[in-house]
Design an enzyme around this catalytic site. Structure first.
Site, PDB file in Angstrom:
ATOM      1  N   LYS A   1      -8.672  -2.438   5.342  1.00  0.00           N
ATOM      2  CA  LYS A   1      -8.881  -2.914   3.645  1.00  0.00           C
ATOM      3  C   LYS A   1      -7.626  -3.881   3.788  1.00  0.00           C
ATOM      4  O   LYS A   1      -7.927  -4.919   2.940  1.00  0.00           O
ATOM      5  CB  LYS A   1      -8.847  -1.762   2.706  1.00  0.00           C
TER       6      LYS A   1
ATOM      7  N   SER B   1      -8.585   2.903   8.661  1.00  0.00           N
ATOM      8  CA  SER B   1      -9.136   2.935   7.367  1.00  0.00           C
ATOM      9  C   SER B   1      -8.359   2.042   6.280  1.00  0.00           C
ATOM     10  O   SER B   1      -8.653   1.204   5.675  1.00  0.00           O
ATOM     11  CB  SER B   1      -9.135   4.445   6.688  1.00  0.00           C
TER      12      SER B   1
ATOM     13  N   HIS C   1       0.708  -1.060  -0.071  1.00  0.00           N
ATOM     14  CA  HIS C   1      -0.066  -0.165  -0.032  1.00  0.00           C
ATOM     15  C   HIS C   1       0.974   1.226   0.054  1.00  0.00           C
ATOM     16  O   HIS C   1       1.907   1.516   0.761  1.00  0.00           O
ATOM     17  CB  HIS C   1      -0.890  -0.031   1.268  1.00  0.00           C
TER      18      HIS C   1
ATOM     19  N   ARG D   1     -15.760  11.675   6.491  1.00  0.00           N
ATOM     20  CA  ARG D   1     -14.315  12.502   6.627  1.00  0.00           C
ATOM     21  C   ARG D   1     -13.904  13.333   5.743  1.00  0.00           C
ATOM     22  O   ARG D   1     -13.458  14.484   5.938  1.00  0.00           O
ATOM     23  CB  ARG D   1     -13.148  11.383   7.031  1.00  0.00           C
TER      24      ARG D   1
ATOM     25  N   ASP E   1     -16.042   1.368   6.275  1.00  0.00           N
ATOM     26  CA  ASP E   1     -15.028   2.434   5.960  1.00  0.00           C
ATOM     27  C   ASP E   1     -15.560   3.244   4.976  1.00  0.00           C
ATOM     28  O   ASP E   1     -15.120   4.521   5.051  1.00  0.00           O
ATOM     29  CB  ASP E   1     -13.622   1.601   5.374  1.00  0.00           C
TER      30      ASP E   1
END
Ligand code: IUR
Length: 472
Positions: free
Chosen positions: A202, A198, A97, A183, A176
């Site tokens: 995932k 968050s 990520h 948000r 989320d």
């Protein structure tokens, strides 16, 4: 993965949402039952958006301790499905990520290179928003590419190819999505516990065996300083490891664009160069080092250095490119296109191109990624709202590198644009984004400045570190 529920549904019926908002406003830690109630109330629609917004703001201001952050992550994961994989893949399922950058096309060569090294890579990526690009937008430059793949289709592609790059399906961490949308409009995106929960929910729901996080810092990153990036990286790694996923993070610099192309189509072309063993050194380093750490974390290499060598070999011998082609075909790209990617006729070019030239001689000290990305977005390369339509062919090619000597009048950037056209003011801002100084040419430092493991940080030297759970 330790995702067992901490509280039964009976235990959470007793709460009132407004009491939980007040408790967080006062700076107290929420219990596991309260956090579970919040996530369930968001999912079922029992909580009003105003209440969710107020709680998210209270969390943004008051924070959450590590236990609360971990519980929130677990509850977000439990709000949807967790992907399931054949048992024989255990240990080899990996993912990466990135917190988002400019010119960040690392996933495109990385996923197939890892697959070529025997890993399974169920990569779930996003679309670009604001000045940072999205991997799915880049791949959608290729006609026919479909990011929409069901878990069963993902498994089929992983079985035959070894990697896929897909969008998030609606039943993966649905809470989320609810939180993120609120948000986005309540100035609560930049909260450490909310970002941690968050991102990690995932990744944990992907059910992978090892995970690497590329946490970027610098002018074009979400974290401007390395100190802030380090705090985020430590929070992310701590949650990953606590939930049973071996996780490490890189801290990498994001002041200048990665590689030499920015913009969706151009970045795919550049990723192909990397998959052919060529292209920019900084991109190749990010791909080989990130992949090297993952191969080492999942036991396919004895050290990250050996892992990086294996990834480099997969780029150089064509096996990663072969996996990339097979992945594209499996995800809807016509075989004539997937097998003939180097033909530029497979990519739609922007109808206008303009070269900008440097106005003095010297050494390139800096090329600022942020203004370049903002101008390209205004020209249609990116989105300012999630619903904006993008123009894949808009982008920029850098023709010089940081550290290089240039003469007055040398071209330094080629802008690809259509409509709207490039304006004088944008041209001036672009010219201001390159700085040239009077000094000898130099080799820019590695973008990777630090590795964060569960044991703490390691100055980045390429030395061996301990795998999670390994004794020294
Ligand atoms: N990406 C995510 O998945 N979640 C976040 O909160 C941010 C980026 I910021």
């Amino acid at each position: 993965m330790a995702l067992e529920a901490d509280a039964g549904y009976e235990d959470i019926l007793q709460f009132r949402f407004s009491d939980i908002i007040a408790k967080k406003c006062n700076g107290s830690a929420l219990t596991s039952e309260e956090i579970r109630y919040v996530v369930q109330a968001a999912l079922t629609g029992q909580a009003e958006e105003s209440q969710l917004g107020a709680l998210l703001m209270a969390i943004r201001i008051r924070g959450m301790d590590p236990k609360e952050t971990l519980t929130l992550t677990k509850e977000l994961v439990a709000s949807g499905h967790v992907l399931q994989w054949p048992e024989e893949w255990n240990g080899f399922l990996v993912d990466k990520h990135s917190t988002g950058g400019v010119g960040d096309k690392v996933s495109l060569p990385l996923a197939p290179a890892l697959a070529a090294c025997g890993c399974k890579v169920p990569m779930i990526s996003g679309r670009g928003l604001g000045h940072t690009g999205g991997t799915l937008d880049k791949l959608e430059s290729l006609q026919g590419f479909s990011a929409k793949q069901s878990p069963a289709q993902m498994q089929k592609i992983l079985q035959s190819v070894g990697c896929c790059i897909v969008g998030q399906s609606g039943d993966l961490v649905p809470a989320d999505k609810i939180f993120y949308e609120i948000r986005d409009v309540t100035a609560t995106v930049d909260s450490l516990p909310l970002i941690t929960a968050s991102v990690m929910s995932k990744k944990v729901a992907e059910n992978v065996s090892a995970l690497i996080l590329d946490v970027k810092f610098g002018e074009a990153a979400q974290s401007p300083t390395i100190e802030e990036a380090r705090i985020l990286a430590e929070s992310l790694v701590s949650v990953g490891v606590s939930l049973g996923t071996p996780t490490i993070a890189l801290l990498s610099n994001m002041d200048s664009p990665i590689g030499r192309c920015v913009g969706n189509t151009l970045e795919v072309i550049e990723a192909l160069e990397c998959l052919e063993g060529a292209g920019s050194q900084d991109l190749r380093e990010l791909v080989t080092r990130t992949g090297g750490h993952l191969l080492w974390l999942c036991g396919k290499a004895d050290s990250e250095v050996q892992g990086a060598e294996a990834i480099a070999k997969a780029l150089d011998n064509g096996s990663a490119l072969q996996c990339f082609r097979a992945m594209l075909e499996a995800q809807g790209v016509h075989s004539d296109i997937a097998r003939n990617l180097s033909s530029t006729s497979n990519f739609r070019k922007a109808s206008h191109q303009q070269l900008l030239r440097v106005d003095k001689a010297g050494t390139v000290k800096m090329i600022r990624a942020r203004p370049i990305a903002e101008i390209l977005n205004a020209l249609g390369a990116g989105r300012s709202r999630a619903t904006d339509i993008i123009n894949h062919s808009v982008g920029a090619e850098l023709l010089v590198e940081v550290g290089q000597h240039v003469e007055k009048g040398d071209p330094w950037i080629r802008i690809h644009y259509e409509s709207p056209p490039l304006q004088d003011k944008q041209r001036q801002s672009l010219q201001a984004s390159i700085s040239i100084i009077d000094c000898p040419p130099f080799t820019p430092p590695s973008r990777i400045r630090e590795i964060i493991t569960h044991q703490g940080k390691s100055e980045e030297t390429g030395t061996n570190m301990r795998r999670e759970g390994e004794t020294s």
